[in-house]
Design a protein around this motif. Structure first.
Motif, PDB file in Angstrom:
ATOM      1  N   LYS A  12       1.840  -2.034  -3.746  1.00  0.00           N
ATOM      2  CA  LYS A  12       1.474  -1.690  -5.113  1.00  0.00           C
ATOM      3  C   LYS A  12       2.584  -2.190  -6.031  1.00  0.00           C
ATOM      4  N   PRO A  13       2.279  -2.465  -7.296  1.00  0.00           N
ATOM      5  CA  PRO A  13       3.361  -2.799  -8.227  1.00  0.00           C
ATOM      6  C   PRO A  13       4.389  -1.670  -8.241  1.00  0.00           C
ATOM      7  N   GLY A  14       5.638  -2.014  -8.076  1.00  0.00           N
ATOM      8  CA  GLY A  14       6.700  -1.020  -7.956  1.00  0.00           C
ATOM      9  C   GLY A  14       6.925  -0.570  -6.522  1.00  0.00           C
ATOM     10  N   GLY A  15       6.086  -1.036  -5.583  1.00  0.00           N
ATOM     11  CA  GLY A  15       6.226  -0.677  -4.174  1.00  0.00           C
ATOM     12  C   GLY A  15       7.466  -1.309  -3.564  1.00  0.00           C
ATOM     13  N   VAL A  16       8.003  -0.673  -2.547  1.00  0.00           N
ATOM     14  CA  VAL A  16       9.283  -1.079  -1.952  1.00  0.00           C
ATOM     15  C   VAL A  16       9.094  -1.560  -0.522  1.00  0.00           C
ATOM     16  N   LEU A  17       9.783  -2.641  -0.195  1.00  0.00           N
ATOM     17  CA  LEU A  17       9.850  -3.169   1.166  1.00  0.00           C
ATOM     18  C   LEU A  17      11.242  -2.883   1.705  1.00  0.00           C
TER      19      LEU A  17
ATOM     20  N   GLU B 236      12.111  -8.277  -6.143  1.00  0.00           N
ATOM     21  CA  GLU B 236      13.410  -8.014  -6.747  1.00  0.00           C
ATOM     22  C   GLU B 236      14.225  -7.084  -5.855  1.00  0.00           C
ATOM     23  N   LEU B 237      15.529  -7.238  -5.906  1.00  0.00           N
ATOM     24  CA  LEU B 237      16.432  -6.409  -5.111  1.00  0.00           C
ATOM     25  C   LEU B 237      16.573  -5.033  -5.740  1.00  0.00           C
TER      26      LEU B 237
ATOM     27  N   ARG C 171      11.642  -4.839  -4.020  1.00  0.00           N
ATOM     28  CA  ARG C 171      10.554  -4.186  -4.747  1.00  0.00           C
ATOM     29  C   ARG C 171       9.634  -5.222  -5.380  1.00  0.00           C
ATOM     30  N   ARG C 172       8.338  -4.914  -5.344  1.00  0.00           N
ATOM     31  CA  ARG C 172       7.373  -5.729  -6.079  1.00  0.00           C
ATOM     32  C   ARG C 172       7.497  -5.341  -7.549  1.00  0.00           C
ATOM     33  N   PRO C 173       7.772  -6.301  -8.421  1.00  0.00           N
ATOM     34  CA  PRO C 173       7.939  -5.960  -9.841  1.00  0.00           C
ATOM     35  C   PRO C 173       6.645  -5.434 -10.455  1.00  0.00           C
TER      36      PRO C 173
END
Length: 153
Positions: free
Chosen positions: A31-36, A86-87, A117-119
């Motif tokens: 999702k936008p704002g989701g974290v890997l 993005e980091l 993170r997905r921006p």
């Protein structure tokens, strides 16, 4: 779409020329704002120093035929940038000292950790800020012009 994805010792088993594509696929599943959350082998890990079959710069073939790539901090940052991630905080390099009491041998294992993170898109930022601070403030933060909105007269 997921809020969080975990990738542990996976990207190192993929050929370097396909790594950005894999990260882009993961990005699209977030999702936008989701974290890997990323953890993998790092430069100078014990398994790298053992001298398995070298295929390229920091890429080796293991005895079972799988690939083993060893990452640097700069490389992880470059891959994330190319994939559009993005980091979140610094990339961390961890060294763990392992001791085999039975054999009386100590060895260092090296790992690299990163949160990516997905921006969020501009519109999603407006919705997020509108919910927390009000629509007027959200438009100031993002900028109405960026969204193609015009003021009515």
């Amino acid at each position: 779409n997921a809020d969080v994805a975990i990738m542990v010792f996976t990207l190192s088993a993929i050929a370097p020329e396909h790594q950005v594509g894999v990260l882009r696929s993961l990005k699209s599943s977030l999702k936008p704002g989701g974290v890997l959350c990323f953890r993998d082998r790092a430069l100078y890990d014990l398994t790298m120093l053992r001298g398995t079959s070298r295929l390229g710069e920091r890429t080796y073939s293991r005895s079972d035929g799988t690939l083993a790539h060893y990452f640097t901090e700069d490389e992880v940052e470059r891959l994330a940038c190319e994939a559009g991630l993005e980091l979140v905080g610094p990339i961390e390099y961890h060294t763990v000292r392992m001791h085999n009491r039975r054999k009386g041998v100590s060895a260092s294992r090296c790992f690299i950790h990163a949160k990516l993170r997905r921006p969020r898109t501009a519109l999603e930022l407006v919705r997020h800020h509108a919910a927390s601070v009000g629509i007027g403030m959200a438009l100031c933060v993002v900028g109405a012009g960026a969204l193609g909105w015009r003021r009515r007269r």
